[in-house]
Write an enzyme that holds these catalytic residues in place. Structure first.
Site, PDB file in Angstrom:
ATOM      1  N   GLU A 196      21.209  18.452   3.280  1.00 38.52           N
ATOM      2  CA  GLU A 196      21.185  18.767   4.706  1.00 38.52           C
ATOM      3  C   GLU A 196      22.596  19.139   5.128  1.00 38.52           C
ATOM      4  OE1 GLU A 196      19.226  16.916   8.792  1.00 38.52           O
ATOM      5  OE2 GLU A 196      18.977  15.900   6.882  1.00 38.52           O
ATOM      6  N   GLU A 205      21.662   6.071   9.645  1.00 39.23           N
ATOM      7  CA  GLU A 205      20.770   6.953  10.407  1.00 39.23           C
ATOM      8  C   GLU A 205      19.678   6.154  11.102  1.00 39.23           C
ATOM      9  OE1 GLU A 205      18.246  11.061   9.636  1.00 39.23           O
ATOM     10  OE2 GLU A 205      18.595   9.690   7.966  1.00 39.23           O
TER      11      GLU A 205
END
Length: 765
Positions: free
Chosen positions: A360, A642
């Site tokens: 990502e 996260e």
């Protein structure tokens, strides 16, 4: 002013092998020139279609890593300028480069990713501007006289890692007289130099070296190094062994059952390989064109006995100047703050990424939108974020509706969640186009960033105005919303307790209001009236839809109240007081555990504090059971996760697709820590005035913060002794401070050091 380039982009020809799968090799390019007289000065202007490392006469030019960095290349392509006076000499010279895919041609994105996003060929563009002692000048350029060859980097990619065969090194290839007769001629690529611009953001550099703190053997017999800190960079090894012996280095953020846990990396293999040349004196190697997010490294096939001193972690990030510090009497809170700092360091690698380890590493707008105030306190991010905002505006210009992308630089991706096709408008994410420029104005007094970004800011608000229509409510359908709140199941990170319509409408009101204030700053009076009226209209629509009276909202969630209070969508004092009580009740009802995701988390402590519930905010901050900030600390985190539970209480890793151990979004609470726990905040843009308003609590006995403002160092520290609160303050030159201490009337303080003593009861938990 646009530089009039005379150089040509040179590329390997015929094209170097470009496999359809796996990382591609880097190539070597070289040329020679003659400096006809004594050199007084020399400047190198250089960029690449890809990433490069440039050498002149055997010495690397500059200390940048992964240059020229990542921008929205089709609109803005950065070049660097280096002073290379000491490298160029009278007579014969050679120069050359290592050239690799990087972001330009390499693999990017989820689910296997996409290659060749910006082009199918790598290339190098360089000019050497030489001033001679006799007053004459000369420009030497990359041209069709250059030559190229495969090199020792057999494969390299940002996600994949790097494979290097030291037996294939071309020693001396950037020294004059090197025999390149077996090399091939380059080709010249057509390239529009109008997109080139001089570097406007600090470069990525090697900023720190970290030794391993432990060496362990996993249950399957693998050797694992622990560096004690989740970091971003790569390893440097010193090794001795036979020619052809291959050393393997694998990276991960966490261990699971004693083994390297690579599942959260998804498709990023994050593996480096080094093939030894067999030098009896030993050899040293560090990958050149990749980086990893890791705390642990598995070392495979080390020749002989591994000495931990022979492996070092090299920390990489944009070389930002540190400007902010915090410390307090609680070690866990200090560790949380340090985790925030490390999370920022690891994710400010040329663009403000969401995470640095998996497949990502994109410039997600929502993450930086919530984190920008914290970032601007900790580091000087003015140039870094202004450059990124220019890319965001450029990408936004590609959308006929003027909707910014959800990440910039914008690339095509196949996402692991069902995002609508095209460029869907996302509340809280696209709002970065308005909020981040405003944060830079607040923290640096920078009106030019508002002026430059004003069309982008206005474009987004107008786009939402069109989406919402006369009802002023929007956000139905898929939205990221309050992403990854604690209720989100492992397989559905966007399923939040707070509706997308509430979140989106609140952000609509917020961005419209900030745009109106921006118009005031820029003396755009007509726009200011228009957007204030729009903000009022959206606020009223929010109240009609989501407020049932007395400060009670139709959605009983921490995020709903945090948005309504922090964005001042409830302005009546009685309603705000009622909403504060409801929020405090919700927090208490969850056992003072967090109930917010990416968008609610930065606001919830402020909403509690502003309505007189600072003790509830502290209990939320100091909570140690899951979900909470200090739960992560208690589980050994050295960066912010996260998910609130990226690691589950039993030590296993959350099975969800979105399970990074280095995301800074939830670390946005540090801004409240700076402003409220330590008590140091700007009262006017650029810290022309300080707001000194510490609110002790949480069982802390002291706290302090320092920040290098545009006017100099500001400091605020407090301690509690008995029933007295001691506050020490440093006000920079040309600055005044509004000092608002508990139980006293605010007073003004001018430049210099000040001490205050006020009665204060013991802090509560």
């Amino acid at each position: 002013m646009h530089h009039p380039w005379t150089a040509h982009v040179v590329t390997p020809h015929p094209a170097a092998p470009a496999p359809t799968a796996g990382a591609r090799p880097a190539t070597l390019l070289r040329g020679e020139f003659t400096a006809r007289a004594t050199v007084r000065s020399a400047r190198l202007l250089v960029t690449a279609l890809g990433v490069y490392e440039m050498e002149i006469n055997g010495t690397v030019a500059g200390d940048h890593v992964l240059a020229p960095g990542w921008t929205s290349y089709r609109h803005r392509h950065r070049y660097q300028t280096f002073d290379v006076t000491t490298l160029v000499r009278e007579g014969r010279n050679a120069w050359g480069a290592h050239l690799a895919d990087g972001w330009y041609r390499g693999l990017l994105g989820f689910n296997g990713g996409t290659r060749d996003i910006y082009g199918e060929r790598t290339g190098l563009l360089a000019e050497l501007h030489i001033d001679y002692a006799d007053g004459s000048t000369e420009v030497v350029t990359t041209d069709d006289g250059w030559r190229w060859s495969p090199g020792p980097i057999l494969a390299t990619g940002l996600y994949e890692g790097e494979e290097y065969d030291a037996r294939q090194e071309r020693d001396g290839f950037t020294r004059p007289g090197f025999d390149d007769s077996a090399w091939q001629p380059v080709a010249v690529l057509d390239f529009d130099t109008a997109v080139l611009f001089p570097a406007d953001s600090p470069p990525v550099r090697r900023v720190e070296h970290i030794a391993p703190v432990a060496v362990t053997t996993s249950p399957t017999g693998r050797t694992i190094l622990d560096f004690g800190q989740n970091l971003v960079g790569r390893l440097r090894v010193r090794v001795r062994g036979e020619a052809g012996h291959t050393l393997t280095l694998r990276h991960a953020e966490v261990l699971e059952d004693g083994e390297l846990c690579t599942r959260p990396l998804r498709h990023a293999t994050a593996t480096d390989r080094y093939v030894l040349s067999g030098d009896p004196a030993g050899e040293e190697w560090e990958p050149r064109f990749t980086f990893h997010g890791f705390r642990y490294a598995e070392v495979g096939n080390w020749p002989g006995r591994l000495d931990p001193a022979d492996v070092t972690a090299v920390v990489l990030h944009s070389d930002l100047r540190r400007t902010g510090w915090f410390s307090c009497s609680d070690d866990s809170l200090d560790r949380l703050h340090e985790n925030v700092v490390w999370g920022m360091r690891g994710n400010f690698v040329d663009v403000p990424t969401d995470c640095p380890q998996r497949d990502e590493r994109l410039g997600w707008t929502g993450d930086v939108q919530v984190f920008a105030p914290t970032a601007a306190f900790l580091y000087d991010v003015r140039g870094f974020l202004r450059s990124w905002l220019r890319d965001l505006a450029a990408d936004q210009g590609d959308d006929e509706r003027r909707v910014p992308p959800v990440f910039s630089p914008d690339i095509p991706v196949i996402t692991p969640v069902p995002i609508p096709p095209g460029n869907p408008p996302m509340a809280g994410w696209c709002d970065a186009a308005v909020i981040v420029p405003w944060v830079l104005y607040e923290r640096y007094g920078d009106t030019e960033v508002l002026r430059e970004q004003y069309p982008s800011m206005r474009g987004w608000v107008d786009a939402v105005d069109g989406l919402a229509g006369p009802a002023r409510i929007w956000g139905e359908g898929f939205q990221f919303g309050d992403w990854l709140d604690p209720s989100a199941p492992a397989d559905d990170p966007g399923r939040a307790m707070t509706s997308s319509a509430l979140v989106a409408t609140a952000y609509f009101a917020r961005s419209a209001r900030l745009l109106a204030r921006t118009a005031e700053v820029l003396d755009e009076a007509t726009d200011a009236r228009r957007y204030h009226a729009l903000a009022d209209s959206v606020r009223d629509a929010f109240r009609d839809r989501f407020h049932s009276g007395g400060g009670r909202l139709t959605e009983q969630t921490q995020t709903a109240y945090a948005l309504a209070l922090s964005f001042r969508l409830l302005e009546d004092p009685a309603e705000r007081a009622g909403a504060g009580r409801h929020l405090a009740g919700l927090v208490a009802g969850r056992g003072h555990r967090i109930g917010t995701g990416f968008l609610g988390t930065p606001l919830v402590c402020d909403a509690l504090t502003d309505t007189g519930h600072v003790d509830a905010a502290y209990r939320l901050l100091m909570q140690r059971s899951c979900p909470s900030w200090l739960y992560q600390v208690g589980m050994g985190a050295t960066t912010v996760w996260e998910r609130w539970d990226s690691m589950l209480p039993d030590g296993s890793v959350n099975p969800g697709e979105m399970t990074s151990f280095n995301h800074y979004a939830l670390g946005a609470v540090a801004d409240w820590i700076h402003r409220t726990v330590a008590g140091l905040a700007p009262a006017e843009p650029g810290y022309r005035r300080l707001l000194v308003r510490p609110r002790p609590g949480g069982g802390l006995t002291w706290a302090r913060a320092g920040h290098d403002t545009p006017f100099g160092r500001a400091e605020c520290g407090w301690s509690r002794e008995g029933g007295t609160l001691h506050v020490d303050l440093l006000v920079p030159p040309q600055v005044t401070a509004l000092v608002d201490l508990p139980g006293t009337e605010p007073v003004e303080a001018g430049p210099g050091r000040h001490s205050f003593r006020v009665p204060y009861p013991a802090p509560t938990r």
